[in-house]
Design a protein around this motif. Structure first.
Motif, PDB file in Angstrom:
ATOM      1  N   SER A 213       0.883  -1.091   0.125  1.00  0.00           N
ATOM      2  CA  SER A 213      -0.020   0.156  -0.100  1.00  0.00           C
ATOM      3  C   SER A 213       0.775   1.220   0.139  1.00  0.00           C
ATOM      4  O   SER A 213       0.299   2.397  -0.202  1.00  0.00           O
ATOM      5  N   SER A 233      -8.057  -1.083   3.070  1.00  0.00           N
ATOM      6  CA  SER A 233      -8.886  -0.831   2.064  1.00  0.00           C
ATOM      7  C   SER A 233      -9.647   0.200   2.078  1.00  0.00           C
ATOM      8  O   SER A 233     -10.472   0.638   1.146  1.00  0.00           O
ATOM      9  N   ARG A 234      -9.322   1.177   3.220  1.00  0.00           N
ATOM     10  CA  ARG A 234     -10.175   2.592   3.387  1.00  0.00           C
ATOM     11  C   ARG A 234      -9.330   3.759   2.616  1.00  0.00           C
ATOM     12  O   ARG A 234      -7.905   3.815   2.715  1.00  0.00           O
ATOM     13  N   ARG A 241      -4.582   2.314  -1.778  1.00  0.00           N
ATOM     14  CA  ARG A 241      -5.725   1.532  -1.377  1.00  0.00           C
ATOM     15  C   ARG A 241      -5.548  -0.023  -1.613  1.00  0.00           C
ATOM     16  O   ARG A 241      -5.171  -0.351  -3.078  1.00  0.00           O
TER      17      ARG A 241
END
Length: 256
Positions: A213, A233-234, A241
């Motif tokens: 990431s 994932s935010r 992400r």
């Protein structure tokens, strides 16, 4: 003001949420909880007896429960006037997350999350995740795959792959895994290990998620088996992400 001391583990998923919840709890009850944290490795490995002498609240991993109960370091939560709330939590739990903190007919912990092995990828670098292990190996040959395989996580992979074959570990009393079944799983693990960076041998899932990431130069785009730390994932948590998807399909699909 009553002050309690809590110990959790070192990551926003383990620490920040406890601090935020405790601030609201203090506002409502006047009870302050002061949190400290330990490393993820200590969270997985360290015995709880010493921590229980120093802290009122512990964020623990469920495999510790039987030993901690035998040593008398955890207080049961049931039978203390909150059984209706416990029943509601059990009914609302994902899978066996609530039951995993139950031992000997008593409840010794509350599930703050649910964990299962999943895959993760960078949508900006990969249009879709591989669906089979052969596709994973092809992508790994291009230098685009990371896999957390320090011993405890390699062990998790072994257990998952064995179950996916329909031959889960400890299915036969006294036998961890028959040799033929173990060799099939280990062959796949060795083939994957040969294609990922050597530092993966010392990496846990968080370190792989961080690399995927944050890296702007390496071609890494995918990890086939790790735990789904949903923070990544935010939007805004890290520069890029991640998207979490099912593990690669094996003999039983994505089961195991």
């Amino acid at each position: 003001m009553t002050v309690l001391h809590g110990m959790t583990w070192e990551h926003p998923r383990g620490y920040d949420c406890q601090v935020a919840a405790s601030q609201e709890y203090a506002r409502r009850t006047g009870v302050e909880v002061r949190w400290e944290y330990r490393s993820l490795q200590a969270f997985a490995d360290a015995p709880l007896a010493e921590l229980a002498e120093r802290f009122d609240l512990l964020v623990i991993d469920h495999p510790h429960v039987p030993r901690a109960v035998a040593e008398g370091v955890l207080a049961p939560l049931d039978g203390a006037g909150h059984d209706d709330e416990l029943a509601a939590l059990a009914a609302d739990a994902v899978g066996s997350s609530h039951a995993s903190y139950r031992h000997g007919g008593r409840q010794y912990g509350l599930a703050t999350d649910a964990a299962a092995q999943v895959a993760a990828y960078r949508p900006d670098r990969l249009p879709a995740a591989p669906r089979t292990w052969e596709e994973v190996l092809d992508l790994a040959a291009e230098g685009r795959v990371l896999w957390p395989c320090k011993p405890i996580d390699a062990y998790s992979t072994l257990c998952t792959l064995a179950a996916n074959r329909g031959t889960p570990v400890n299915a036969e009393p006294g036998t961890f895994l028959p040799e033929e079944d173990a060799l099939s799983v280990l062959d796949l693990m060795h083939r994957l290990c040969e294609q990922v960076p050597s530092w993966c041998l010392d990496a846990n899932p968080i370190e792989v998620a961080e690399a995927l990431s944050t890296d702007a130069t390496e071609p890494w785009a995918y990890a086939p088996l790790l735990y789904g730390y949903s923070n990544y994932s935010r939007a805004g948590f890290r520069p890029h992400r991640l998207r979490y998807v099912d593990m690669p399909s094996g003999p039983r699909g994505v089961a195991g």
